[in-house]
Design a protein around this motif. Structure first.
Motif, PDB file in Angstrom:
ATOM      1  N   PRO A 182       0.714  -1.179   0.066  1.00 26.70           N
ATOM      2  CA  PRO A 182       0.178   0.013   0.227  1.00 26.70           C
ATOM      3  C   PRO A 182       1.665   1.575   0.068  1.00 26.70           C
ATOM      4  O   PRO A 182       1.441   1.326   0.160  1.00 26.70           O
ATOM      5  N   LEU A 183       1.011   2.253  -0.658  1.00 23.82           N
ATOM      6  CA  LEU A 183       1.180   3.080  -1.077  1.00 23.82           C
ATOM      7  C   LEU A 183       0.022   4.619  -0.716  1.00 23.82           C
ATOM      8  O   LEU A 183      -1.000   4.349  -1.261  1.00 23.82           O
ATOM      9  N   MET A 184       0.075   5.726  -0.216  1.00 26.50           N
ATOM     10  CA  MET A 184      -1.044   7.066   0.196  1.00 26.50           C
ATOM     11  C   MET A 184      -0.490   8.252  -0.598  1.00 26.50           C
ATOM     12  O   MET A 184      -1.465   8.942  -1.088  1.00 26.50           O
ATOM     13  N   ASP A 185       1.013   7.844  -1.523  1.00 28.31           N
ATOM     14  CA  ASP A 185       0.801   9.428  -2.284  1.00 28.31           C
ATOM     15  C   ASP A 185       0.818   8.661  -3.775  1.00 28.31           C
ATOM     16  O   ASP A 185       0.836   7.459  -4.366  1.00 28.31           O
ATOM     17  N   SER A 186      -0.357   9.716  -4.439  1.00 21.86           N
ATOM     18  CA  SER A 186      -1.542   9.320  -6.157  1.00 21.86           C
ATOM     19  C   SER A 186       0.001   9.023  -7.011  1.00 21.86           C
ATOM     20  O   SER A 186      -0.186   8.523  -7.686  1.00 21.86           O
ATOM     21  N   HIS A 187       1.443   9.941  -6.607  1.00 24.36           N
ATOM     22  CA  HIS A 187       2.443   9.838  -8.031  1.00 24.36           C
ATOM     23  C   HIS A 187       3.294   8.640  -8.185  1.00 24.36           C
ATOM     24  O   HIS A 187       3.019   7.831  -8.790  1.00 24.36           O
ATOM     25  N   LYS A 188       3.420   8.681  -6.442  1.00 25.63           N
ATOM     26  CA  LYS A 188       4.403   7.217  -6.694  1.00 25.63           C
ATOM     27  C   LYS A 188       3.265   6.145  -6.924  1.00 25.63           C
ATOM     28  O   LYS A 188       4.201   5.770  -7.922  1.00 25.63           O
ATOM     29  N   VAL A 189       1.942   5.571  -6.289  1.00 24.18           N
ATOM     30  CA  VAL A 189       0.987   5.043  -6.685  1.00 24.18           C
ATOM     31  C   VAL A 189       0.510   4.825  -8.889  1.00 24.18           C
ATOM     32  O   VAL A 189       1.140   3.600  -9.262  1.00 24.18           O
ATOM     33  N   PHE A 190       1.055   5.643  -9.256  1.00 26.87           N
ATOM     34  CA  PHE A 190       0.472   6.172 -10.645  1.00 26.87           C
ATOM     35  C   PHE A 190       1.764   6.013 -10.857  1.00 26.87           C
ATOM     36  O   PHE A 190       2.025   4.756 -12.582  1.00 26.87           O
ATOM     37  N   LEU A 191       3.131   5.944 -10.937  1.00 31.66           N
ATOM     38  CA  LEU A 191       4.235   5.645 -11.631  1.00 31.66           C
ATOM     39  C   LEU A 191       4.834   4.094 -11.496  1.00 31.66           C
ATOM     40  O   LEU A 191       5.146   3.183 -12.823  1.00 31.66           O
ATOM     41  N   ARG A 192       4.430   3.928 -10.202  1.00 32.88           N
ATOM     42  CA  ARG A 192       4.375   1.893  -9.854  1.00 32.88           C
ATOM     43  C   ARG A 192       3.663   1.453 -10.433  1.00 32.88           C
ATOM     44  O   ARG A 192       4.126   0.570 -11.968  1.00 32.88           O
ATOM     45  N   ALA A 193       2.328   1.652 -10.815  1.00 31.47           N
ATOM     46  CA  ALA A 193       1.423   1.258 -11.921  1.00 31.47           C
ATOM     47  C   ALA A 193       1.378   1.443 -13.505  1.00 31.47           C
ATOM     48  O   ALA A 193       1.161   0.382 -13.925  1.00 31.47           O
ATOM     49  N   GLN A 194       2.342   2.732 -13.795  1.00 32.33           N
ATOM     50  CA  GLN A 194       2.610   3.349 -15.069  1.00 32.33           C
ATOM     51  C   GLN A 194       3.184   1.883 -15.857  1.00 32.33           C
ATOM     52  O   GLN A 194       4.335   1.140 -16.289  1.00 32.33           O
ATOM     53  N   TYR A 195       5.055   1.899 -14.646  1.00 36.25           N
ATOM     54  CA  TYR A 195       5.931   1.249 -14.753  1.00 36.25           C
ATOM     55  C   TYR A 195       5.841   0.168 -15.422  1.00 36.25           C
ATOM     56  O   TYR A 195       6.116  -1.210 -16.066  1.00 36.25           O
ATOM     57  N   PHE A 196       5.045  -0.920 -14.145  1.00 32.78           N
ATOM     58  CA  PHE A 196       4.282  -2.648 -14.457  1.00 32.78           C
ATOM     59  C   PHE A 196       3.413  -2.687 -16.084  1.00 32.78           C
ATOM     60  O   PHE A 196       4.489  -4.153 -16.545  1.00 32.78           O
ATOM     61  N   ALA A 197       2.895  -1.584 -16.208  1.00 33.89           N
ATOM     62  CA  ALA A 197       1.681  -2.010 -17.515  1.00 33.89           C
ATOM     63  C   ALA A 197       3.416  -1.458 -18.779  1.00 33.89           C
ATOM     64  O   ALA A 197       2.929  -2.353 -19.750  1.00 33.89           O
ATOM     65  N   VAL A 198       3.955  -0.722 -18.583  1.00 32.79           N
ATOM     66  CA  VAL A 198       4.935  -1.256 -19.340  1.00 32.79           C
ATOM     67  C   VAL A 198       5.605  -1.952 -20.465  1.00 32.79           C
ATOM     68  O   VAL A 198       6.492  -2.578 -20.823  1.00 32.79           O
ATOM     69  N   VAL A 199       6.337  -2.688 -18.976  1.00 30.47           N
ATOM     70  CA  VAL A 199       7.029  -3.280 -18.541  1.00 30.47           C
ATOM     71  C   VAL A 199       6.090  -4.803 -19.399  1.00 30.47           C
ATOM     72  O   VAL A 199       7.162  -5.675 -20.302  1.00 30.47           O
ATOM     73  N   GLU A 241       3.450 -11.629 -15.234  1.00 25.94           N
ATOM     74  CA  GLU A 241       3.621 -10.656 -14.056  1.00 25.94           C
ATOM     75  C   GLU A 241       3.449  -9.900 -14.325  1.00 25.94           C
ATOM     76  O   GLU A 241       3.005  -9.273 -12.612  1.00 25.94           O
ATOM     77  N   SER A 242       3.859  -9.460 -14.926  1.00 25.51           N
ATOM     78  CA  SER A 242       3.610  -7.703 -14.551  1.00 25.51           C
ATOM     79  C   SER A 242       2.798  -7.057 -15.270  1.00 25.51           C
ATOM     80  O   SER A 242       3.109  -5.791 -14.145  1.00 25.51           O
ATOM     81  N   ALA A 243       1.994  -7.705 -15.953  1.00 25.03           N
ATOM     82  CA  ALA A 243       0.480  -7.317 -16.208  1.00 25.03           C
ATOM     83  C   ALA A 243      -0.430  -7.485 -14.567  1.00 25.03           C
ATOM     84  O   ALA A 243      -1.076  -6.776 -14.305  1.00 25.03           O
ATOM     85  N   VAL A 244       0.178  -8.990 -14.014  1.00 26.03           N
ATOM     86  CA  VAL A 244      -1.300  -8.856 -12.880  1.00 26.03           C
ATOM     87  C   VAL A 244      -0.516  -7.766 -11.414  1.00 26.03           C
ATOM     88  O   VAL A 244      -1.197  -7.332 -10.806  1.00 26.03           O
ATOM     89  N   MET A 245       1.068  -7.889 -11.701  1.00 23.92           N
ATOM     90  CA  MET A 245       1.394  -6.682 -10.460  1.00 23.92           C
ATOM     91  C   MET A 245       0.594  -4.934 -10.989  1.00 23.92           C
ATOM     92  O   MET A 245       0.133  -4.112 -10.480  1.00 23.92           O
ATOM     93  N   HIS A 246       0.330  -4.819 -12.213  1.00 24.97           N
ATOM     94  CA  HIS A 246       0.398  -3.765 -12.303  1.00 24.97           C
ATOM     95  C   HIS A 246      -1.771  -3.573 -12.093  1.00 24.97           C
ATOM     96  O   HIS A 246      -2.108  -2.435 -11.805  1.00 24.97           O
ATOM     97  N   VAL A 247      -2.351  -4.902 -12.601  1.00 22.50           N
ATOM     98  CA  VAL A 247      -3.792  -4.699 -11.921  1.00 22.50           C
ATOM     99  C   VAL A 247      -3.837  -4.418 -10.335  1.00 22.50           C
ATOM    100  O   VAL A 247      -4.517  -3.906  -9.970  1.00 22.50           O
ATOM    101  N   HIS A 248      -2.841  -5.228  -9.829  1.00 25.58           N
ATOM    102  CA  HIS A 248      -2.913  -4.816  -8.321  1.00 25.58           C
ATOM    103  C   HIS A 248      -2.183  -3.245  -7.766  1.00 25.58           C
ATOM    104  O   HIS A 248      -2.902  -3.188  -6.924  1.00 25.58           O
ATOM    105  N   ALA A 249      -1.944  -2.912  -8.506  1.00 26.02           N
ATOM    106  CA  ALA A 249      -0.884  -1.652  -8.366  1.00 26.02           C
ATOM    107  C   ALA A 249      -2.092  -0.558  -8.987  1.00 26.02           C
ATOM    108  O   ALA A 249      -2.004   0.575  -7.967  1.00 26.02           O
ATOM    109  N   VAL A 250      -2.972  -0.645  -9.463  1.00 21.26           N
ATOM    110  CA  VAL A 250      -3.420   0.375 -10.191  1.00 21.26           C
ATOM    111  C   VAL A 250      -4.846   0.900  -9.768  1.00 21.26           C
ATOM    112  O   VAL A 250      -5.738   1.590 -10.038  1.00 21.26           O
ATOM    113  N   GLU A 251      -5.324  -0.410  -8.325  1.00 26.97           N
ATOM    114  CA  GLU A 251      -6.829  -0.263  -8.093  1.00 26.97           C
ATOM    115  C   GLU A 251      -7.156   0.900  -7.282  1.00 26.97           C
ATOM    116  O   GLU A 251      -8.176   1.139  -7.440  1.00 26.97           O
ATOM    117  N   PRO A 252      -5.725   1.730  -6.640  1.00 25.04           N
ATOM    118  CA  PRO A 252      -6.312   2.673  -5.789  1.00 25.04           C
ATOM    119  C   PRO A 252      -6.588   3.477  -6.707  1.00 25.04           C
ATOM    120  O   PRO A 252      -7.556   5.092  -6.220  1.00 25.04           O
TER     121      PRO A 252
END
Length: 594
Positions: free
Chosen positions: A438-455, A489-500
């Protein structure tokens, strides 16, 4: 950034005009550690972004590690240059030495100062259906020169004509109906102050395309003058109020007259369109960017692109006024921020409008990064996102959404290394963990989700290759399986990361919906395919269900409803039970354009 310029910035102690509605970086909504970075100009973030992107000469202060980043980026350029002999007819091309089983790619031509025509882009032809597409997935269905493998046929099924009709109608609905006058709007000091505060919290931290204090002065001056009827500053102030209103709205519907701030938006758009206003002033550019932002909040990507495209044309014209920009540093900074804002958001919309980033892509190596007079909310995020987009988009021609996909192992590996280096050098304000904690900062949440999607997307070509023509070499086959597993694996990670980010309406919501739809679609097409049995992710089915339900929450949009309806059909064909209520899609009634 040269040493002399850095010293000049460090000694810059000019007083700044404050305003009581500018939200501090230390406010509750924008908590961000700043102990390691100064609050003058963001020197570290600028240096990091320039080092990561590495296309300028390395400054003396760049470390050996950053020199390695530059070296690797130049390797990517060299690899792409070596592939410049590819055909323009989408057919198979001669293999390169040492990579006999791989399909070659065509590079983006560096240093070209004019945008390509719509008929030909980056040395390959564009068909009619490439220009505006229903979704991002057609190009992910096949490798150039190959037919679409059967498991990926669902990615290629679209009805772009219906999509275009729906999107045109939905966009026009926002500007239809009687136009309110200034006397009809709530422009009381209390309301203006409250909506400006909301704008500063909900918009500028996502995209600081205009200095907060400068924006505050403009809006305050317009309010004091009681909103001059035909002034572009009035248009800008009304767009600010419209976005301040809609950014705090918790509304999942899609009915135009239910959107907050619509009256402000309609009047602001009317003033902006008046013929006496030049389209090539920085104020007009800023107004068009704000107009595009409102469309993005309403999930109207086609109209958002149109407004951004107009802003982009004007920005390129302003960049040609070099002597004027050198005489006016404030104007120059405004133009640079506007350029990079258009660049980022046109890339976010590229999956729907395939030519959207052509105009600015060819200029990004010649346009300096923006500077910030203080640690503004969103400044680190803005620079980090620019760096990320430049790394990915410089090879974007090889990883197409709308036409086809090119498979080149060495290029993929180099880009992945660059993204890892990008993450290594992120400032602490936006650096995210490589997990889904879990992350509280929406910028970090977005960058992380974007990273997994692109990978995941970068590795997807290995999955398509496995489905198209299995590598005969045992070592190469094993490497493709490993890369394919990384994709899923990265696509699965994106799904969980983008939820917030799918819980409420915000400026980047449309981008998150596009990315999630892309990831769940490739997970679903790869699910239970015999050839891919060894790389199935243990959480793949769970991620598919979660992603489907997150998208269904926004299915009041007919385009999203269409996506969910297709996902439901494909899930059932794969033996996955749709636990939530099914979503039905009804095409728009016949609509005549023109």
């Amino acid at each position: 950034m040269g040493q002399e310029q850095m010293e000049t910035q460090a000694n810059d102690k000019r007083p700044r005009v404050s305003s009581d509605w500018v939200v501090s970086q230390d406010s509750e909504e924008n908590v961000s550690p700043s102990t390691d970075y100064p609050r003058k100009r963001v020197n570290v973030a600028c240096e990091v972004c320039r080092a990561i992107n590495g296309h300028q000469s390395a400054p003396k202060s760049v470390s050996e590690d950053n020199q390695e980043v530059i070296h690797r980026l130049r390797r990517i350029e060299g690899l792409l240059e070596n592939l410049s002999q590819a055909n323009s007819n989408h057919g198979p091309v001669p293999p390169s030495t040492g990579h006999s089983s791989e399909v070659l790619t065509t590079p983006i031509s560096p240093g070209v100062a004019t945008a390509p025509s719509l008929e030909q882009r980056h040395n390959h032809l564009i068909t009619e259906t490439d220009l505006i597409s229903e979704h991002a997935l057609k190009g992910l269905a096949r490798i150039v020169g190959q037919t679409i493998p059967e498991p990926l046929l669902p990615l290629s099924v679209t009805n772009d004509e219906i999509y275009l009709e729906i999107e045109i109608r939905r966009g026009e609905a926002l500007l239809s109906g009687p136009l309110a006058s200034l006397q009809d709007l709530d422009l009381s000091p209390k309301t203006c102050w409250r909506l400006q505060q909301s704008f500063a919290r909900g918009i500028l931290p996502w995209c600081p395309f205009i200095d907060q204090e400068e924006c505050a002065r403009n809006v305050t001056r317009t309010c004091d003058l009681q909103f001059p009827q035909h002034d572009l500053e009035t248009s800008l102030a009304l767009f600010v109020l419209a976005l301040g209103d809609i950014s705090k709205q918790d509304y999942r519907g899609d009915t135009a007259n239910e959107f907050k701030g619509l009256d402000y938006f309609q009047l602001a758009s009317s003033i902006l369109s008046q013929p006496q206003h030049s389209a090539y002033s920085i104020l007009a550019v800023q107004c068009r960017i704000l107009k595009a932002f409102y469309y993005l909040f309403c999930l109207r990507p086609l109209q958002a692109f149109n407004s951004l495209h107009e802003a982009s044309l004007a920005v390129l014209s302003l960049l040609q006024c070099k002597s004027r920009l050198e005489r006016d540093p404030q104007l120059k900074e405004q133009v640079l921020r506007a350029y990079w804002t258009c660049y980022l958001f046109e890339h976010e919309l590229q999956s729907n409008i395939s030519y959207s980033s052509c105009l600015l892509q060819l200029q990004n190596e010649f346009v300096p990064l923006p500077l910030f007079d203080q640690d503004e909310p969103g400044s680190y995020w803005f620079l980090s996102e620019i760096a990320f987009r430049k790394i990915f988009s410089n090879s974007r021609d090889g990883f197409g959404w709308n036409a086809f996909m090119l498979h080149k192992t060495a290029v993929v590996h180099e880009i992945i290394l660059q993204l890892q280096q990008w993450h290594d050098y992120l400032p602490g304000q936006v650096k995210f963990p490589m997990n889904v904690s879990p992350l509280m900062d929406s910028h970090k949440v977005f960058l992380r989700a974007q990273y997994f999607a692109v990978v995941g997307t970068l590795h997807w070509s290995f999955v398509v290759r496995l489905l198209t023509a299995l590598p005969q070499d045992e070592k190469e086959y094993a490497a493709h399986l490993e890369a394919g597993a990384k994709c899923l694996e990265s696509a699965v990670m994106h799904v969980h990361a983008v939820e917030p980010l799918l819980q409420e309406r915000h400026l980047m919501l449309a981008a998150n919906i596009i990315g999630l739809h892309c990831c769940v679609s490739i997970l679903l097409c790869a699910y239970n395919v015999p050839v891919l049995a060894s790389i199935q992710h243990p959480e793949q089915a769970e991620a598919i269900h979660k992603a489907r339900n997150m998208l269904a929450n926004w299915a009041t949009s007919p385009v999203v409803a269409n996506h969910v309806s297709r996902l439901d059909s494909l899930m059932m064909s794969k033996g996955l039970i749709v636990l939530s209520p099914a979503v039905s899609f009804s095409p728009a009634p016949s609509y005549r354009m023109g």
